[in-house]
Write an enzyme that holds these catalytic residues in place. Structure first.
Site, PDB file in Angstrom:
ATOM      1  N   SER A   1      41.241  40.086  38.462  1.00  0.00           N
ATOM      2  CA  SER A   1      42.446  39.380  38.898  1.00  0.00           C
ATOM      3  C   SER A   1      42.516  38.004  38.244  1.00  0.00           C
ATOM      4  CB  SER A   1      42.453  39.223  40.427  1.00  0.00           C
ATOM      5  OG  SER A   1      42.624  40.454  41.082  1.00  0.00           O
TER       6      SER A   1
ATOM      7  N   ALA B   1      38.783  36.642  44.817  1.00  0.00           N
ATOM      8  CA  ALA B   1      37.382  36.923  44.509  1.00  0.00           C
ATOM      9  C   ALA B   1      37.229  37.914  43.364  1.00  0.00           C
ATOM     10  CB  ALA B   1      36.676  37.466  45.745  1.00  0.00           C
ATOM     11  N   SER B   2      38.338  38.475  42.901  1.00  0.00           N
ATOM     12  CA  SER B   2      38.316  39.537  41.893  1.00  0.00           C
ATOM     13  C   SER B   2      38.306  38.952  40.486  1.00  0.00           C
ATOM     14  CB  SER B   2      39.545  40.444  42.076  1.00  0.00           C
ATOM     15  OG  SER B   2      39.808  41.189  40.911  1.00  0.00           O
ATOM     16  N   ASN B   3      37.279  39.277  39.719  1.00  0.00           N
ATOM     17  CA  ASN B   3      37.162  38.729  38.361  1.00  0.00           C
ATOM     18  C   ASN B   3      38.265  39.237  37.441  1.00  0.00           C
ATOM     19  OD1 ASN B   3      35.194  40.979  39.023  1.00  0.00           O
ATOM     20  ND2 ASN B   3      35.272  41.199  36.797  1.00  0.00           N
TER      21      ASN B   3
ATOM     22  N   ASP C   1      43.190  39.574  44.507  1.00  0.00           N
ATOM     23  CA  ASP C   1      42.225  38.933  45.393  1.00  0.00           C
ATOM     24  C   ASP C   1      41.593  37.784  44.612  1.00  0.00           C
ATOM     25  OD1 ASP C   1      39.834  38.248  46.845  1.00  0.00           O
ATOM     26  OD2 ASP C   1      39.808  40.231  47.771  1.00  0.00           O
TER      27      ASP C   1
END
EC number: 5.99.1.4
Length: 202
Positions: A14, A10-12, A8
């Protein structure tokens, strides 16, 4: 035995994995952008656990500078977290088979986690796509079309079918690996297959 990379924007964590792929010489992955929001909603959460659980959130903002320093990556804690990643995901799923997908992912992640830019903003996405030499207006139009919106909704259902509960998640066949700290293990399994990944030259 290809490595499927579920993430995602928005996923840090990731962010770490996206940026590490080139460092590790691995670009031959199957991109699977998706949205964590519906997954969290099914778990009874209305936000990221890093927001809902204050101690966990406090830990993450200590951990991210350490991890970014470890991998030599820039870092700025986003002023809004989690950011709305819907537009980025729609572009990502539209373009996931394009040869410039890694470049798009890297630039989008840097916009969010290094430059503190709003990746839900069309102007931000347009600038990223144009910098890659792409027709930003045409891509944004296609990304916002009903058939592409349906494609992203179907991807969410695929994530649920795989029992994915967080990001980044890596699938190699039926094997699941969760978290940036499992990227190396996932790559090792994929590389061990005769039909798996090939090390990128150079």
């Amino acid at each position: 035995m290809k490595l499927e990379f579920w993430f995602d924007f928005a996923s840090n964590y990731s962010y770490l994995s996206v940026m590490r792929l080139r460092q590790l010489g691995q670009t031959d992955v199957v991109w699977r952008p998706f949205l964590l929001g519906p997954i969290f909603k099914d778990a009874g959460w209305n936000n990221s656990p890093f927001v809902l659980q204050k101690d966990k959130g406090a830990y993450v903002w200590q951990d991210m500078p350490r991890q970014c320093a470890k991998y030599g990556l820039p870092w700025r804690q986003p002023s809004t977290f989690p950011r709305n990643s819907l537009l980025a995901a729609r572009i990502g799923i539209l373009c996931e088979e394009q040869p410039w997908m890694l470049d798009f992912c890297e630039r989008t992640m840097l916009a969010n986690f290094a430059d503190d830019r709003d990746i839900s903003n069309e102007q931000c996405m347009s600038e990223i796509l144009s910098a890659l030499g792409q027709d930003a207006e045409a891509i944004l139009r296609a990304a916002l079309a009903d058939d592409n919106k349906a494609r992203l909704r179907a991807r969410t259902e695929q994530a649920k079918a795989h029992r994915i509960f967080g990001a980044p998640t890596f699938l190699v066949g039926d094997a699941m690996f969760w978290g940036n700290d499992r990227l190396d293990d996932a790559l090792a399994m994929a590389l061990s297959s005769p039909q798996g990944l090939r090390k990128t030259a150079g």
